[in-house]
Motif scaffolding. Structure first.
Motif, PDB file in Angstrom:
ATOM      1  N   ALA A  20      32.166  45.259  39.461  1.00  0.00           N
ATOM      2  CA  ALA A  20      32.970  46.609  39.515  1.00  0.00           C
ATOM      3  C   ALA A  20      34.657  46.274  40.125  1.00  0.00           C
ATOM      4  O   ALA A  20      34.610  45.519  40.975  1.00  0.00           O
ATOM      5  CB  ALA A  20      32.398  47.676  40.399  1.00  0.00           C
ATOM      6  N   PRO A  21      35.463  46.775  39.489  1.00  0.00           N
ATOM      7  CA  PRO A  21      36.772  46.566  39.895  1.00  0.00           C
ATOM      8  C   PRO A  21      36.898  47.155  41.520  1.00  0.00           C
ATOM      9  O   PRO A  21      36.549  48.135  41.930  1.00  0.00           O
ATOM     10  CB  PRO A  21      37.574  47.111  38.829  1.00  0.00           C
ATOM     11  N   TYR A  22      37.770  46.576  42.166  1.00  0.00           N
ATOM     12  CA  TYR A  22      38.323  46.946  43.648  1.00  0.00           C
ATOM     13  C   TYR A  22      39.528  46.300  43.822  1.00  0.00           C
ATOM     14  O   TYR A  22      39.951  45.445  43.624  1.00  0.00           O
ATOM     15  CB  TYR A  22      37.375  46.464  44.629  1.00  0.00           C
ATOM     16  N   PHE A  23      40.625  47.268  44.303  1.00  0.00           N
ATOM     17  CA  PHE A  23      42.150  47.032  44.215  1.00  0.00           C
ATOM     18  C   PHE A  23      42.295  46.730  45.711  1.00  0.00           C
ATOM     19  O   PHE A  23      42.127  47.646  46.590  1.00  0.00           O
ATOM     20  CB  PHE A  23      42.796  48.017  43.589  1.00  0.00           C
ATOM     21  N   LEU A  24      42.384  45.477  46.139  1.00  0.00           N
ATOM     22  CA  LEU A  24      42.464  45.027  47.456  1.00  0.00           C
ATOM     23  C   LEU A  24      43.821  45.851  48.244  1.00  0.00           C
ATOM     24  O   LEU A  24      43.479  46.280  49.207  1.00  0.00           O
ATOM     25  CB  LEU A  24      42.522  43.637  47.746  1.00  0.00           C
ATOM     26  N   ASP A  25      45.151  45.880  47.601  1.00  0.00           N
ATOM     27  CA  ASP A  25      46.199  46.260  48.211  1.00  0.00           C
ATOM     28  C   ASP A  25      46.974  47.186  47.188  1.00  0.00           C
ATOM     29  O   ASP A  25      47.756  46.616  46.533  1.00  0.00           O
ATOM     30  CB  ASP A  25      46.917  45.172  48.871  1.00  0.00           C
ATOM     31  N   PRO A  26      46.535  48.431  47.253  1.00  0.00           N
ATOM     32  CA  PRO A  26      47.334  49.269  45.943  1.00  0.00           C
ATOM     33  C   PRO A  26      49.020  49.216  46.388  1.00  0.00           C
ATOM     34  O   PRO A  26      49.772  49.690  45.567  1.00  0.00           O
ATOM     35  CB  PRO A  26      46.745  50.549  46.500  1.00  0.00           C
ATOM     36  N   ALA A  72      44.279  41.278  36.192  1.00  0.00           N
ATOM     37  CA  ALA A  72      43.211  40.439  36.265  1.00  0.00           C
ATOM     38  C   ALA A  72      41.802  41.140  36.379  1.00  0.00           C
ATOM     39  O   ALA A  72      40.828  40.950  35.698  1.00  0.00           O
ATOM     40  CB  ALA A  72      43.313  39.689  37.464  1.00  0.00           C
ATOM     41  N   LEU A  73      41.688  42.516  37.015  1.00  0.00           N
ATOM     42  CA  LEU A  73      40.637  43.374  36.833  1.00  0.00           C
ATOM     43  C   LEU A  73      40.394  43.794  35.423  1.00  0.00           C
ATOM     44  O   LEU A  73      39.292  43.844  35.003  1.00  0.00           O
ATOM     45  CB  LEU A  73      40.979  44.769  37.647  1.00  0.00           C
ATOM     46  N   GLU A  74      41.402  43.896  34.517  1.00  0.00           N
ATOM     47  CA  GLU A  74      41.438  44.475  33.338  1.00  0.00           C
ATOM     48  C   GLU A  74      40.850  43.461  32.274  1.00  0.00           C
ATOM     49  O   GLU A  74      40.166  43.581  31.619  1.00  0.00           O
ATOM     50  CB  GLU A  74      42.758  44.944  32.762  1.00  0.00           C
ATOM     51  N   ALA A  75      41.354  42.160  32.748  1.00  0.00           N
ATOM     52  CA  ALA A  75      40.624  41.019  32.058  1.00  0.00           C
ATOM     53  C   ALA A  75      39.324  40.774  32.312  1.00  0.00           C
ATOM     54  O   ALA A  75      38.542  40.303  31.332  1.00  0.00           O
ATOM     55  CB  ALA A  75      41.420  39.542  32.468  1.00  0.00           C
ATOM     56  N   ALA A  76      38.856  41.187  33.331  1.00  0.00           N
ATOM     57  CA  ALA A  76      37.486  40.892  33.795  1.00  0.00           C
ATOM     58  C   ALA A  76      36.722  42.149  33.142  1.00  0.00           C
ATOM     59  O   ALA A  76      35.577  41.622  32.616  1.00  0.00           O
ATOM     60  CB  ALA A  76      37.357  41.216  35.414  1.00  0.00           C
ATOM     61  N   GLU A  77      37.110  43.231  32.991  1.00  0.00           N
ATOM     62  CA  GLU A  77      36.581  44.294  32.203  1.00  0.00           C
ATOM     63  C   GLU A  77      36.421  43.523  30.565  1.00  0.00           C
ATOM     64  O   GLU A  77      35.463  43.761  29.933  1.00  0.00           O
ATOM     65  CB  GLU A  77      37.245  45.362  32.157  1.00  0.00           C
ATOM     66  N   ASP A 137      40.810  51.880  36.395  1.00  0.00           N
ATOM     67  CA  ASP A 137      41.250  52.951  37.512  1.00  0.00           C
ATOM     68  C   ASP A 137      39.850  53.729  37.775  1.00  0.00           C
ATOM     69  O   ASP A 137      39.667  53.902  38.916  1.00  0.00           O
ATOM     70  CB  ASP A 137      42.248  53.809  36.975  1.00  0.00           C
ATOM     71  N   ASP A 138      39.024  53.903  36.626  1.00  0.00           N
ATOM     72  CA  ASP A 138      37.741  54.666  36.756  1.00  0.00           C
ATOM     73  C   ASP A 138      37.050  53.751  38.030  1.00  0.00           C
ATOM     74  O   ASP A 138      36.324  54.441  38.562  1.00  0.00           O
ATOM     75  CB  ASP A 138      37.254  55.135  35.626  1.00  0.00           C
ATOM     76  N   GLY A 139      36.832  52.445  37.743  1.00  0.00           N
ATOM     77  CA  GLY A 139      35.903  51.510  38.410  1.00  0.00           C
ATOM     78  C   GLY A 139      36.332  51.624  40.120  1.00  0.00           C
ATOM     79  O   GLY A 139      35.645  51.510  40.849  1.00  0.00           O
TER      80      GLY A 139
END
Length: 188
Positions: A20-26, A72-77, A137-139
Motif C-alpha cells: 500500500a502506498p504511504y507518503f512519508l513527507d507530504p 515511485a509509488l505510482e511505479a510500484a502500482e 492518492d486513494d491508497g
C-alpha cells in the motif's frame, strides 16, 4: 528491513502481500528538496543501521536530497500486477537507501524499473500521464484512515497492525493467531 521479513514470510507461509502506498513527507515538493546528512561517516552505527546490517542490508550515509516519492509509488502500482513487482520493490529500496538515488525522477524510476524487468516505455508513459496517480492518492488516504503513521507498517488480515522493523517471530506469532501453518518443507 520489513522487506526481508516479508520475503521470508512468503517463503515459509502461504500469504498474499499487497503493498500500500504511504507518503512519508507530504511537504516534500514534487521536485524534491535538499537536506543535511543526519550522520557523519565516523559516527557509530544507528540502531536502524545496526538492525539492517544484521539482515544483510546496507544504508549509505551522506544523503543530501529528499525525493518526493509519489512517482515511485505510482511505479510500484504499475509493477504490482507484473511478475517483476518484488524485484522492483527491492531495486527501489536499494536505489534510495544504498545508492542514494533520486527516486522522484522519472528517468531514474524507468531505469530501475527496466533493470527489474518492467516494460520501460510503458512505465514511462504511465508516469508521464499519471495513469496511477489517483490509485496512489486513494491508497495514501486508506493508509491514513487505517491509522498508519510510519513505515514499515504491516496490516495483517485487515485486523492487526505490526508497526516498525520487528523480529521475524512477531510475524510468526501473527500467523499462529490466524491459524496458518508453515508450508511443508521439501524432504520433510
Amino acid at each position: 528491513m520489513g522487506l526481508v521479513g516479508v520475503e521470508r514470510l512468503q517463503r515459509e507461509y502461504d500469504v498474499e502481500v499487497r503493498w500500500a502506498p504511504y507518503f512519508l513527507d507530504p511537504s516534500t515538493p514534487p521536485e524534491g528538496k535538499p537536506r543535511k546528512p543526519q550522520t557523519r561517516p565516523d559516527d557509530p552505527p544507528t540502531r536502524i543501521e545496526a538492525m539492517g546490517e544484521e539482515l544483510g542490508l546496507h544504508f549509505s550515509r551522506g544523503r543530501t536530497w529528499t525525493s518526493n516519492s509519489h512517482l515511485a509509488l505510482e511505479a510500484a502500482e504499475f509493477a504490482a500486477e507484473t511478475p517483476a513487482a518484488e524485484a522492483f520493490h527491492r531495486a527501489m529500496f536499494k536505489a534510495y537507501f544504498d545508492d542514494l538515488e533520486d527516486i522522484g525522477a522519472i528517468d531514474t524510476i524507468v531505469r530501475i524499473g527496466e533493470a527489474a524487468g518492467l516494460d520501460g516505455p510503458a512505465l514511462r508513459e504511465a508516469l508521464e500521464t499519471g495513469a496511477f496517480r489517483q490509485q496512489v492518492d486513494d491508497g495514501i488516504d486508506w493508509a491514513r484512515q487505517a491509522g498508519v503513521s510510519g513505515v514499515p507498517t504491516f496490516i495483517i488480515a485487515d485486523r492487526w497492525a505490526v508497526v516498525g522493523a520487528q523480529d521475524y517471530n512477531v510475524f510468526e506469532s501473527m500467523m499462529k493467531k490466524l491459524g496458518k501453518e508453515p508450508k511443508t518443507q521439501p524432504g520433510a
